[in-house]
Enzyme design. Structure first.
Site, PDB file in Angstrom:
ATOM      1  N   GLY A 112       0.780  -1.396  -0.237  1.00  7.23           N
ATOM      2  CA  GLY A 112      -0.257   0.083  -0.131  1.00  7.23           C
ATOM      3  C   GLY A 112       0.793   1.280  -0.215  1.00  7.23           C
ATOM      4  CG  ASP A 113       3.427   1.890   2.691  1.00  7.00           C
ATOM      5  OD1 ASP A 113       2.781   2.000   3.774  1.00  7.00           O
ATOM      6  OD2 ASP A 113       4.338   0.570   3.610  1.00  7.00           O
TER       7      ASP A 113
END
Length: 314
Positions: free
Chosen positions: A252-253
């Site tokens: 997600g980062d």
């Protein structure tokens, strides 16, 4: 230049297992150590892709020193703020099917002086005029209003803020307004608005609550089901054929890093975000992809997706 702020960084230790047997002795078949923390992962992903970045973070103790060594080895510039506590270590277990189990330590608390020193370091770096400042991850004890204060610093310096957090820090910052992009996943957004989100329309409407409070864009990651980008003037979904993940840690980062990497229309940024996140899940631990590992052409972008579509059918 994109500056990231990780108030609660970690040294991430990932163990690859053929299978995970709870309550038994498990033997790893691979071990990976990476500098961790959501903002740090964003900086690592940007740096790997040749995009200028700077990671601002508090560090202390032996693991803090090793974390900085890891970032230096990856040529990620840092502005480290010394603290009295010891930087935490997190543990990730990944079995042969790609199922990830994480154990995150709470991390050291920050004193009022250390919180002020961190904000002063950020303010000094924002003078350089970055395109974005990223506030990401959990908040350590002693700094419950850090992101809200950081938002004020960014406003004063005229720098857009990207926010990737959850719980009370997400609630407080989005209520304050003025965020350039917020990146919750569907579960974090559901918790924020206090209702279950099962369809595209429900996610879109929940995102519009943040937009009404002053957030410009909401990038909602949906895991294996892609991502939704919601703005005042539109909604887009992006996804690609299913993959067998090697590790989902930090994906997600990396998705957020892809969105911030270039300027341009929202749908183009969404495509890049999903392509980067997709590449990340094929790598071990919290490793980040090289440009040759990202495939923009594999990602489909849909304008105004059917609001009645269940998320699990995307």
């Amino acid at each position: 230049m994109i500056i990231t702020v990780t108030p609660n960084p970690s040294l991430d230790r990932a163990f690859d297992l053929a299978s995970l047997e709870v309550g038994e002795v498990n033997r790893a078949i691979g071990v990976h150590v990476h500098a961790g923390g959501k903002g740090i992962n964003v900086s690592r992903a940007l740096s790997r892709q040749g995009i200028a970045t700077l990671a601002v973070l508090p560090v202390g103790g032996p693991d803090g020193a090793q974390l900085l060594d890891e970032l230096a080895a990856q040529e990620v510039p840092t502005h480290a703020v010394p603290i009295s506590g010891a930087t935490r270590s997190n543990v990730t277990l990944v079995d042969g099917a790609g199922v990830t189990t994480k154990v995150n330590a709470p991390g050291p608390g920050l004193t009022p002086h250390e919180v002020d020193a961190l904000l002063e370091a950020i303010d000094a770096e924002l003078v350089r005029g970055p395109r974005w400042v990223v506030a990401a991850g959990s908040l350590p004890e002693g700094a419950p209003d850090l992101f809200a204060r950081l938002l004020e610093v960014a406003r004063r310096r005229g720098v857009r803020l990207a926010l990737d957090t959850s719980g009370a820090p997400l609630r407080d910052a989005t209520r304050a307004g003025g965020i350039g992009v917020a990146k919750p996943n569907d579960e974090e957004l559901s918790e924020l608005v206090g209702s279950r989100l099962e369809t595209v329309g429900e996610v879109r409407d929940a995102a519009h609550e943040l937009i009404a409070a002053g957030t410009a864009s909401v990038l909602v990651s949906l895991g294996v089901h892609g991502a939704l980008l919601v703005e005042k003037g539109g909604c887009w979904w992006a996804g690609a054929p299913a993959l067998v993940p090697l590790s989902t840690v930090g994906a997600g980062d990396v998705t957020l890093a892809g969105y911030l990497a270039v300027e341009g229309p929202g749908p183009d940024r969404l495509r890049r975000a999903v392509a980067w996140g997709r590449a990340a899940v094929l790598l071990p631990g919290s490793d980040v992809p090289h440009p040759s590992q990202t495939e923009l052409a594999a990602v489909t972008v849909v304008d105004s997706p059917d609001p009645h579509t269940p998320l699990k059918e995307l």
